[in-house]
Design an enzyme around this catalytic site. Sequence first.
Site, PDB file in Angstrom:
ATOM      1  N   GLY A 139       0.801  -1.220   0.000  1.00  0.00           N
ATOM      2  CA  GLY A 139       0.000   0.000   0.000  1.00  0.00           C
ATOM      3  C   GLY A 139       0.834   1.270   0.000  1.00  0.00           C
ATOM      4  O   GLY A 139       0.489   2.248   0.649  1.00  0.00           O
ATOM      5  N   ASP A 202      -0.028  -1.496 -13.877  1.00  0.00           N
ATOM      6  CA  ASP A 202       0.798  -2.135 -12.845  1.00  0.00           C
ATOM      7  C   ASP A 202       0.971  -3.634 -13.106  1.00  0.00           C
ATOM      8  O   ASP A 202       2.086  -4.154 -13.035  1.00  0.00           O
ATOM      9  CB  ASP A 202       0.158  -1.933 -11.456  1.00  0.00           C
ATOM     10  CG  ASP A 202       0.306  -0.507 -10.946  1.00  0.00           C
ATOM     11  OD1 ASP A 202       0.793   0.351 -11.703  1.00  0.00           O
ATOM     12  OD2 ASP A 202      -0.065  -0.260  -9.782  1.00  0.00           O
TER      13      ASP A 202
HETATM   14  N1  LIG Z   1       2.317  -9.418   0.146  1.00  0.00           N
HETATM   15  C1  LIG Z   1       1.020  -9.199   0.320  1.00  0.00           C
HETATM   16  N2  LIG Z   1       0.310  -9.875   1.249  1.00  0.00           N
HETATM   17  C2  LIG Z   1      -0.994  -9.653   1.417  1.00  0.00           C
HETATM   18  N3  LIG Z   1      -1.734  -8.763   0.696  1.00  0.00           N
HETATM   19  C3  LIG Z   1      -1.100  -8.053  -0.238  1.00  0.00           C
HETATM   20  C4  LIG Z   1       0.299  -8.234  -0.477  1.00  0.00           C
HETATM   21  N4  LIG Z   1       0.652  -7.388  -1.456  1.00  0.00           N
HETATM   22  C5  LIG Z   1      -0.455  -6.713  -1.814  1.00  0.00           C
HETATM   23  N5  LIG Z   1      -1.515  -7.098  -1.096  1.00  0.00           N
HETATM   24  C6  LIG Z   1      -2.894  -6.560  -1.274  1.00  0.00           C
HETATM   25  O1  LIG Z   1      -2.789  -5.320  -1.983  1.00  0.00           O
HETATM   26  C7  LIG Z   1      -3.272  -4.219  -1.172  1.00  0.00           C
HETATM   27  C8  LIG Z   1      -2.416  -2.977  -1.414  1.00  0.00           C
HETATM   28  O2  LIG Z   1      -2.671  -2.520  -2.720  1.00  0.00           O
HETATM   29  P1  LIG Z   1      -2.737  -1.010  -3.124  1.00  0.00           P
HETATM   30  O3  LIG Z   1      -3.618  -0.241  -2.197  1.00  0.00           O
HETATM   31  O4  LIG Z   1      -3.048  -0.987  -4.551  1.00  0.00           O
HETATM   32  O5  LIG Z   1      -1.236  -0.479  -2.897  1.00  0.00           O
HETATM   33  P2  LIG Z   1       0.097  -0.790  -3.745  1.00  0.00           P
HETATM   34  O6  LIG Z   1      -0.288  -1.585  -4.932  1.00  0.00           O
HETATM   35  O7  LIG Z   1       0.610   0.560  -4.114  1.00  0.00           O
HETATM   36  O8  LIG Z   1       1.042  -1.454  -2.821  1.00  0.00           O
HETATM   37  C9  LIG Z   1      -3.193  -4.759   0.245  1.00  0.00           C
HETATM   38  O9  LIG Z   1      -4.110  -4.096   1.106  1.00  0.00           O
HETATM   39  C10 LIG Z   1      -3.563  -6.221   0.049  1.00  0.00           C
HETATM   40  O10 LIG Z   1      -4.959  -6.396  -0.124  1.00  0.00           O
HETATM   41  C1  LIG Z   2      -3.152   5.361  -9.558  1.00  0.00           C
HETATM   42  C2  LIG Z   2      -2.789   4.267 -10.552  1.00  0.00           C
HETATM   43  O1  LIG Z   2      -2.469   4.892 -11.802  1.00  0.00           O
HETATM   44  C3  LIG Z   2      -1.556   3.490 -10.081  1.00  0.00           C
HETATM   45  C4  LIG Z   2      -1.714   2.872  -8.722  1.00  0.00           C
HETATM   46  O2  LIG Z   2      -0.532   2.244  -8.292  1.00  0.00           O
HETATM   47  P1  LIG Z   2      -0.379   1.725  -6.811  1.00  0.00           P
HETATM   48  O3  LIG Z   2      -1.475   0.759  -6.518  1.00  0.00           O
HETATM   49  O4  LIG Z   2      -0.462   2.920  -5.881  1.00  0.00           O
HETATM   50  O5  LIG Z   2       0.979   1.090  -6.753  1.00  0.00           O
HETATM   51  C5  LIG Z   2      -3.999   3.354 -10.734  1.00  0.00           C
HETATM   52  C6  LIG Z   2      -3.947   2.458 -11.974  1.00  0.00           C
HETATM   53  O6  LIG Z   2      -3.311   2.830 -12.977  1.00  0.00           O
HETATM   54  O7  LIG Z   2      -4.598   1.420 -11.953  1.00  0.00           O
HETATM   55 MG   LIG Z   3      -1.902  -1.263  -6.246  1.00  0.00          MG
END
Ligand SMILES: Nc1ncnc2c1ncn2[C@@H]1O[C@H](COP(=O)(O)OP(=O)(O)O)[C@@H](O)[C@H]1O
Ligand SMILES: C[C@@](O)(CCOP(=O)(O)O)CC(=O)O
Ligand SMILES: [Mg+2]
Length: 385
Positions: A139, A202
């Site tokens: 996240g 992504d």
């Molecule tokens: N290693 C992991 N273990 C458990 N859940 C995960 C893991 N990696 C990602 N997730 C899931 O992805 C979510 C985070 O995604 P997001 O909000 O898009 O942030 P980002 O993609 O930038 O890290 C977490 O809350 C969880 O649901």
């Molecule tokens: C904000 C966005 O452009 C990227 C999101 O990346 P992340 O989940 O914050 O790593 C959303 C998307 O392209 O799906």
């Molecule tokens: Mg994400």
Amino acid sequence: MEVRARAPGKIILAGEHAVVHGSAAVAASIDLYTYVSLRFPTPADNDETLTLQLKDVSLEFSWPVARIKEAFPNSETQIPPSSCSLETLKLIASLVDEHNIPEAKIGLAAGVTAFLWLFTSIHGCKPAKAVVSSELPLGSGLGSSAAFCVALSAAILALSDSVTMEFSHQGWQVFGENELELVNKWAFEGEKIIHGKPSGIDNTVSTYGNMIKFKSGHLTRLKTNMPLKMLITNTKVGRNTKALVASVSERTLRHPTAMASVFTAVDSISSEVAAIIQSPVPDDLAITEKEEKLEELMEMNQGLLQCMGVSHASIETVLRTTLKYKLSSKLTGAGGGGCVLTLLPTLLSGTVVDKVIAELEACGFQCLLAGIGGNGVEISFSGTS
Ligand SMILES: Nc1ncnc2c1ncn2[C@@H]1O[C@H](COP(=O)(O)OP(=O)(O)O)[C@@H](O)[C@H]1O
Ligand SMILES: C[C@@](O)(CCOP(=O)(O)O)CC(=O)O
Ligand SMILES: [Mg+2]
């Protein structure tokens, strides 16, 4: 037999959020990975459960296969990849709810739901154990959700009938083009469950690796010999991509004309970034000129992300701190906290880098220097079938 998959995280060099609305964006993989191992029990194990172990958050979820069949009576393997309907999402959510995830970790429910959808869609209701661990902060804008979905899809598909290619049993291996396409499509379906309305950038960069330009679901692989060094600063301010993406969409509904101009400006910035990165670099002078252009484009992109309402006080602190050293930064990923990128020019002295890192870390942030543009998803087999 056990399969392991690893999928990289990513940085977005230009175009986040706007890419959800049809603008171009540029992203690169980074050498921090999410790992998934998957195995089916042998008859001797006498195990009739589907288990997901999430090592990073010290949680384990397990369902008797009979319970999944009962909650989810119409589950069938899906060929080709398909979206999880609202009705099915509710059925899966009831299975996830049985585990009473602590309120502070509720964001994980979407990831667990994505796992159940991907696994049951590809294998049906079958006992198995998946173990997930990651080098990525969750996240924080480095694409942990996509790396999670890509690594899960790769591991699940590798043990399915959908993948027929021959693998050797040594070391990390890459899938063929058809398999990569399938992994990417399934991972996108998982990202939909976690992000709500993902652009697909992504999961695509995590699947294919390297550096890509992405627009309206279309991938262009970028070829570059430009050395690109970015400092990644994690503000450690937690946020949720789904909520931030939704907030930009709401602002777009309120101000459609103004936001259309913002998205058009971002599109031009991303196209320029892609062109600079791809043009030849004959000498150091040319590299410096390109770096200066990239810095200016990063600043412009950051300004537009502020217009979209996804910056944050912690991000602004990183911008101000790096600017003191004449370095340009922008948020990466969904913003609202999370990570910030700072371009480190080739001729910048190590002493300055050390000083800026020390000052950022004194603010409570965490800095990292990741390798940019490596391989996408890979798999590795162990044990006998
Ligand atoms: N290693 C992991 N273990 C458990 N859940 C995960 C893991 N990696 C990602 N997730 C899931 O992805 C979510 C985070 O995604 P997001 O909000 O898009 O942030 P980002 O993609 O930038 O890290 C977490 O809350 C969880 O649901
Ligand atoms: C904000 C966005 O452009 C990227 C999101 O990346 P992340 O989940 O914050 O790593 C959303 C998307 O392209 O799906
Ligand atoms: Mg994400």
